[in-house]
Write a protein that holds these residues in place. Structure first.
Motif, short mmCIF file in Angstrom:
data_model
loop_
_atom_site.label_atom_id
_atom_site.label_comp_id
_atom_site.label_asym_id
_atom_site.label_seq_id
_atom_site.Cartn_x
_atom_site.Cartn_y
_atom_site.Cartn_z
N SER A 5 10.99 81.74 69.28
CA SER A 5 11.59 81.42 68.10
C SER A 5 12.83 80.32 68.32
CB SER A 5 11.95 82.46 67.05
OG SER A 5 12.51 81.87 65.98
N GLU A 6 13.64 80.77 69.23
CA GLU A 6 14.74 79.92 69.46
C GLU A 6 14.39 78.61 70.13
OE1 GLU A 6 18.04 80.03 68.85
OE2 GLU A 6 17.93 82.09 67.69
N LYS A 7 13.66 78.62 70.92
CA LYS A 7 12.95 77.21 71.65
C LYS A 7 12.63 76.15 70.63
CE LYS A 7 10.19 78.99 74.69
NZ LYS A 7 9.47 78.81 75.98
N THR A 8 12.40 76.78 69.45
CA THR A 8 11.76 75.74 68.57
C THR A 8 12.96 75.16 67.55
OG1 THR A 8 11.20 77.18 66.81
CG2 THR A 8 9.33 76.58 68.50
N THR A 9 13.98 75.92 67.56
CA THR A 9 15.03 75.57 66.42
C THR A 9 16.50 75.08 67.24
OG1 THR A 9 15.75 77.83 66.31
CG2 THR A 9 14.07 77.01 64.91
N THR A 10 16.63 75.83 68.41
CA THR A 10 18.00 75.42 69.16
C THR A 10 18.18 74.24 69.61
OG1 THR A 10 19.88 76.51 70.58
CG2 THR A 10 17.45 76.18 71.33
N THR A 11 19.27 73.80 69.62
CA THR A 11 19.57 72.40 70.18
C THR A 11 20.25 72.73 71.61
OG1 THR A 11 21.90 72.34 69.26
CG2 THR A 11 20.20 71.21 68.16
N ALA A 12 20.48 73.81 71.91
CA ALA A 12 21.13 74.42 73.19
C ALA A 12 20.16 73.72 74.37
CB ALA A 12 21.23 75.83 73.49
N ALA A 13 20.85 73.64 75.44
CA ALA A 13 20.24 73.24 76.79
C ALA A 13 19.45 74.44 77.69
CB ALA A 13 20.77 72.49 77.58
N ARG A 14 20.04 75.60 77.53
CA ARG A 14 19.49 76.77 77.85
C ARG A 14 19.61 77.97 77.12
NH1 ARG A 14 24.43 76.04 80.19
NH2 ARG A 14 25.62 78.10 80.23
N ILE A 15 18.48 78.99 77.44
CA ILE A 15 18.59 80.36 76.67
C ILE A 15 18.62 81.36 77.69
CG2 ILE A 15 17.35 81.67 74.95
CD1 ILE A 15 16.26 79.38 73.76
N VAL A 16 19.58 82.30 77.80
CA VAL A 16 19.49 83.36 78.85
C VAL A 16 18.96 84.54 78.21
CG1 VAL A 16 21.06 84.58 80.35
CG2 VAL A 16 21.21 81.83 80.15
N VAL A 17 18.35 85.42 78.94
CA VAL A 17 17.91 86.76 78.45
C VAL A 17 18.46 87.59 79.28
CG1 VAL A 17 16.03 88.25 78.09
CG2 VAL A 17 15.64 85.76 77.71
N GLN A 18 19.34 88.53 78.86
CA GLN A 18 20.20 89.58 79.62
C GLN A 18 19.78 90.88 79.00
OE1 GLN A 18 24.27 88.89 78.52
NE2 GLN A 18 24.47 87.27 80.32
N ARG A 19 19.48 91.84 79.93
CA ARG A 19 19.41 93.17 80.02
C ARG A 19 20.60 94.00 80.27
NH1 ARG A 19 14.59 95.36 83.47
NH2 ARG A 19 15.63 94.55 85.59
N TRP A 20 20.63 95.16 79.62
CA TRP A 20 21.62 96.16 79.96
C TRP A 20 21.19 97.19 80.96
CZ3 TRP A 20 26.82 96.63 78.83
CH2 TRP A 20 27.50 98.07 79.12
N GLN A 21 21.98 96.97 82.04
CA GLN A 21 21.37 97.96 83.29
C GLN A 21 22.44 98.54 84.11
OE1 GLN A 21 18.46 95.70 85.60
NE2 GLN A 21 17.74 97.48 86.62
N ASP A 22 22.54 99.68 84.50
CA ASP A 22 23.37 100.11 85.42
C ASP A 22 24.76 99.91 85.03
OD1 ASP A 22 21.45 101.10 87.39
OD2 ASP A 22 21.47 99.05 88.17
N GLY A 23 24.94 100.06 83.50
CA GLY A 23 26.41 99.97 82.72
C GLY A 23 26.95 98.52 82.90
N GLN A 24 25.93 97.63 82.73
CA GLN A 24 26.54 95.97 82.62
C GLN A 24 25.45 95.27 82.32
OE1 GLN A 24 28.25 95.08 86.21
NE2 GLN A 24 26.30 94.78 87.35
N TRP A 25 25.92 93.96 81.79
CA TRP A 25 24.78 93.13 81.22
C TRP A 25 24.56 92.03 82.68
CZ3 TRP A 25 22.37 93.17 76.88
CH2 TRP A 25 22.80 93.94 75.85
N SER A 26 23.07 92.26 82.54
CA SER A 26 22.70 91.33 83.72
C SER A 26 21.61 90.13 83.44
CB SER A 26 22.38 92.16 85.09
OG SER A 26 21.13 92.73 84.68
#
Length: 73
Positions: free
Chosen positions: A37-58
């Protein structure tokens, strides 16, 4: 003190002039759908997907705009 697990352990991170914009997601499937969805609407040059693992975002996956197309890194 260690941070507890967030209720939505996935999130999208997009750069913005005012600082990063976070979009929490409840699952990997929800994160993937949100990226599409974001790829069709954002003007950003990148989108990062993070997940919570081992007590921190990675970083889990990064999408980078290449002209009108996107590529995963």
């Amino acid at each position: 003190m260690a941070a507890g697990r967030p209720s939505k352990p996935w999130r999208l991170v997009m750069p913005s002039p005012d600082g990063p914009v976070y979009s929490p997601q409840s699952s990997e499937a929800a994160a993937r759908a949100a990226v599409e969805s974001e790829k069709t609407t954002t003007t950003a040059a990148r989108i990062v997907v993070q997940r919570w693992q081992d007590g921190q975002w990675s970083e889990w996956l990064r999408w980078v705009r290449n002209g009108n197309a996107w590529r995963a890194e």
